[in-house]
Design a protein around this motif. Structure first.
Motif, PDB file in Angstrom:
ATOM      1  N   GLY A 140       0.816  -1.211   0.000  1.00  0.00           N
ATOM      2  CA  GLY A 140       0.000   0.000   0.000  1.00  0.00           C
ATOM      3  C   GLY A 140       0.848   1.258   0.000  1.00  0.00           C
ATOM      4  O   GLY A 140       0.580   2.210  -0.746  1.00  0.00           O
ATOM      5  N   CYS A 188       2.595   1.706  -3.418  1.00  0.00           N
ATOM      6  CA  CYS A 188       1.634   2.219  -4.407  1.00  0.00           C
ATOM      7  C   CYS A 188       1.333   3.693  -4.145  1.00  0.00           C
ATOM      8  O   CYS A 188       1.287   4.505  -5.073  1.00  0.00           O
ATOM      9  CB  CYS A 188       0.342   1.418  -4.364  1.00  0.00           C
ATOM     10  N   GLY A 189       1.134   4.029  -2.877  1.00  0.00           N
ATOM     11  CA  GLY A 189       0.842   5.421  -2.520  1.00  0.00           C
ATOM     12  C   GLY A 189       1.987   6.360  -2.876  1.00  0.00           C
ATOM     13  O   GLY A 189       1.766   7.449  -3.417  1.00  0.00           O
ATOM     14  N   TRP A 212      -2.721   0.803 -10.631  1.00  0.00           N
ATOM     15  CA  TRP A 212      -4.113   1.141 -10.312  1.00  0.00           C
ATOM     16  C   TRP A 212      -4.951  -0.055  -9.877  1.00  0.00           C
ATOM     17  O   TRP A 212      -5.664   0.053  -8.866  1.00  0.00           O
ATOM     18  CB  TRP A 212      -4.779   1.866 -11.477  1.00  0.00           C
ATOM     19  N   LEU A 270      -3.820  -0.884  -6.274  1.00  0.00           N
ATOM     20  CA  LEU A 270      -4.162   0.153  -5.305  1.00  0.00           C
ATOM     21  C   LEU A 270      -5.669   0.254  -5.116  1.00  0.00           C
ATOM     22  O   LEU A 270      -6.154   0.325  -3.982  1.00  0.00           O
ATOM     23  CB  LEU A 270      -3.585   1.497  -5.759  1.00  0.00           C
ATOM     24  N   LEU A 271      -6.412   0.252  -6.194  1.00  0.00           N
ATOM     25  CA  LEU A 271      -7.869   0.361  -6.076  1.00  0.00           C
ATOM     26  C   LEU A 271      -8.467  -0.872  -5.418  1.00  0.00           C
ATOM     27  O   LEU A 271      -9.441  -0.766  -4.667  1.00  0.00           O
ATOM     28  CB  LEU A 271      -8.495   0.603  -7.450  1.00  0.00           C
ATOM     29  N   LEU A 306      -7.815  -0.364  -1.765  1.00  0.00           N
ATOM     30  CA  LEU A 306      -8.703   0.668  -1.245  1.00  0.00           C
ATOM     31  C   LEU A 306     -10.146   0.184  -1.194  1.00  0.00           C
ATOM     32  O   LEU A 306     -10.882   0.524  -0.274  1.00  0.00           O
ATOM     33  CB  LEU A 306      -8.594   1.936  -2.093  1.00  0.00           C
ATOM     34  N   GLY A 340     -10.498  -1.905   1.807  1.00  0.00           N
ATOM     35  CA  GLY A 340     -10.531  -1.015   2.965  1.00  0.00           C
ATOM     36  C   GLY A 340     -11.877  -0.327   3.092  1.00  0.00           C
ATOM     37  O   GLY A 340     -12.398  -0.140   4.180  1.00  0.00           O
ATOM     38  N   GLY A 341     -12.457   0.047   1.954  1.00  0.00           N
ATOM     39  CA  GLY A 341     -13.773   0.676   1.965  1.00  0.00           C
ATOM     40  C   GLY A 341     -14.838  -0.267   2.473  1.00  0.00           C
ATOM     41  O   GLY A 341     -15.735   0.125   3.221  1.00  0.00           O
ATOM     42  N   THR A 363     -14.618  -0.400   6.145  1.00  0.00           N
ATOM     43  CA  THR A 363     -15.205   0.798   6.733  1.00  0.00           C
ATOM     44  C   THR A 363     -16.718   0.661   6.824  1.00  0.00           C
ATOM     45  O   THR A 363     -17.326   1.017   7.825  1.00  0.00           O
ATOM     46  CB  THR A 363     -14.823   2.046   5.904  1.00  0.00           C
TER      47      THR A 363
END
Length: 138
Positions: free
Chosen positions: A77, A80-81, A116, A119-120, A123, A126-127, A130
């Motif tokens: 992560g 990538c960031g 991408w 990373l996506l 994410l 992670g979403g 959440t």
């Protein structure tokens, strides 16, 4: 299984020709549709089982105190960031400052097309976590 479903109209016509009794042909068609659906449900069940097993593996890896077991996801992560940050923020700023100082630099090209999806995907996972936290799931 999608191929079997697309063949149902053809097989249905074939059953009409083979079986002279309309009731028997209809029963055979119904059985054909049931088999196709069972195959799809079996595939869906296998996909859910695989996803559940992967989620359990992820939990075990995340709970580990060993850096090389639990640390690889944050490492990926961060990499990538940093790459995306350099590509869109750090690199252009460095280029502008160097050019303003009279020392233009040739920055390396970072191909983000391969970053991408990774990373996506991270994410997105992670979403989803959440959303689970907001809903009060453990």
């Amino acid at each position: 299984m999608g191929a079997l479903i697309s063949l149902i109209p053809v097989l249905s016509q074939l059953l009409d020709k083979i079986l002279p009794d309309k009731g028997a042909a209809d029963a055979a068609k119904l059985e054909l549709v049931k088999l196709a659906q069972q195959g799809e449900l079996a595939q869906l069940s296998a996909d859910v089982t695989l996803a559940t097993a992967q989620a359990e593996t992820n939990k075990i890896e995340a709970a580990s105190t060993r850096l090389f077991v639990a640390g690889w996801r944050p490492f990926v992560g961060w990499i990538c960031g940093f790459a995306v940050g350099f590509k869109f923020i750090g690199g252009p700023m460095l280029f502008m400052v160097a050019q303003a100082l009279g020392h233009p630099v040739d920055l390396p090209k970072i191909e983000t097309e391969e970053l991408w999806p990774l990373l996506l995907g991270m994410l997105g996972l992670g979403g989803l976590r959440t959303v689970e936290k907001v809903k009060g799931a453990a």
